[in-house]
Write an enzyme that holds these catalytic residues in place. Structure first.
Site, PDB file in Angstrom:
ATOM      1  N   THR A 112      53.188  33.534  39.072  1.00 10.58           N
ATOM      2  CA  THR A 112      52.416  34.370  38.151  1.00 10.58           C
ATOM      3  C   THR A 112      51.282  33.569  37.527  1.00 10.58           C
ATOM      4  OG1 THR A 112      54.266  35.836  37.696  1.00 10.58           O
ATOM      5  CG2 THR A 112      52.544  35.718  36.014  1.00 10.58           C
ATOM      6  N   TYR A 122      43.690  43.556  45.271  1.00 14.01           N
ATOM      7  CA  TYR A 122      45.017  42.975  45.048  1.00 14.01           C
ATOM      8  C   TYR A 122      45.378  42.036  46.196  1.00 14.01           C
ATOM      9  CZ  TYR A 122      45.517  46.669  41.539  1.00 14.01           C
ATOM     10  OH  TYR A 122      45.327  47.497  40.463  1.00 14.01           O
ATOM     11  N   ARG A 140      51.286  44.261  46.277  1.00 12.96           N
ATOM     12  CA  ARG A 140      51.976  45.136  45.319  1.00 12.96           C
ATOM     13  C   ARG A 140      52.466  44.334  44.107  1.00 12.96           C
ATOM     14  NH1 ARG A 140      53.967  50.396  45.890  1.00 12.96           N
ATOM     15  NH2 ARG A 140      53.192  50.295  48.002  1.00 12.96           N
ATOM     16  N   ASN A 148      49.734  40.954  32.267  1.00 17.66           N
ATOM     17  CA  ASN A 148      48.805  39.914  31.826  1.00 17.66           C
ATOM     18  C   ASN A 148      48.763  39.864  30.292  1.00 17.66           C
ATOM     19  OD1 ASN A 148      46.582  38.258  31.303  1.00 17.66           O
ATOM     20  ND2 ASN A 148      45.089  39.658  32.182  1.00 17.66           N
ATOM     21  N   CYS A 168      41.954  41.081  34.333  1.00 16.17           N
ATOM     22  CA  CYS A 168      42.749  41.894  35.253  1.00 16.17           C
ATOM     23  C   CYS A 168      42.052  43.207  35.618  1.00 16.17           C
ATOM     24  CB  CYS A 168      44.140  42.140  34.693  1.00 16.17           C
ATOM     25  SG  CYS A 168      44.170  42.808  33.025  1.00 16.17           S
ATOM     26  N   HIS A 169      41.098  43.648  34.793  1.00 11.93           N
ATOM     27  CA  HIS A 169      40.351  44.871  35.116  1.00 11.93           C
ATOM     28  C   HIS A 169      39.485  44.694  36.367  1.00 11.93           C
ATOM     29  CE1 HIS A 169      37.637  42.538  32.533  1.00 11.93           C
ATOM     30  NE2 HIS A 169      36.635  43.125  33.178  1.00 11.93           N
ATOM     31  N   GLU A 210      30.098  45.796  33.257  1.00 11.02           N
ATOM     32  CA  GLU A 210      29.786  44.530  33.914  1.00 11.02           C
ATOM     33  C   GLU A 210      28.839  44.702  35.109  1.00 11.02           C
ATOM     34  OE1 GLU A 210      33.229  42.249  34.923  1.00 11.02           O
ATOM     35  OE2 GLU A 210      33.995  42.291  32.872  1.00 11.02           O
TER      36      GLU A 210
END
Length: 164
Positions: free
Chosen positions: A75, A94, A108, A117, A125-126, A156
């Site tokens: 992680t 991903y 996944r 997160n 993470c967006h 962005e």
């Protein structure tokens, strides 16, 4: 000791916590949390200033120290790979992030890591999307995660502005 502060953003109030040496949590606030925002330290104030600059379009990279807390090695590798390699205005799927991270985490599983997160926006993470669309997002107003993700990516310049 924990320090805390908050900032109203175009998509929802965001809270920031620190332990005095690093940012330990960034979170989308709920109404009850807004009433009990707590006291900020200098680090929380700096993180809030950087977040404000990000939301008004003056900042593209964060440089506040952060601590991801207790995480598995995989992680931590995924989140740090995201932070280090996916810049403002960029997206990664991903599957691409799984491959970049050098872990055995499947695509996944990357989605689950993004959902957990502890430092969203700063650890972006967006910016992680599905191969066939936006994927998921748990931030912003209740039930409006994908709208929040779209707003952040449009802000962005990573996505064209929505037509409606």
């Amino acid at each position: 000791m924990s320090f805390r502060g908050s900032l109203q953003t175009p998509v929802r109030a965001v809270g920031v916590e620190s332990d005095g040496t690093a940012i330990t949590r960034v979170f989308w606030m709920r109404d009850a949390e807004e009433a009990d925002a707590g006291e900020p330290d200098d680090l929380v104030r700096e993180a809030l200033a950087q977040l404000d600059a990000y939301f008004v379009g003056r900042l593209t990279a964060f440089d506040v120290p952060f601590d991801l807390g207790r995480q598995t090695e995989a992680t931590r590798a995924v989140l740090m790979t995201l932070y280090d390699t996916v810049g403002h205005g960029e997206t990664v799927t991903y599957g691409e992030l799984a491959a970049r991270s050098g872990t055995t985490v499947p695509a996944r599983g990357i989605g689950s890591i993004m959902g957990a997160n502890p430092i969203p926006i700063i650890v972006p993470c967006h910016r992680v999307v599905a191969g066939d669309g936006l994927g998921g997002y748990s931030g912003g107003r209740e039930g409006e995660g994908l709208l929040t993700k779209r707003w952040l990516l449009e802000h962005e310049g990573a996505l064209p502005a929505a037509l409606f």
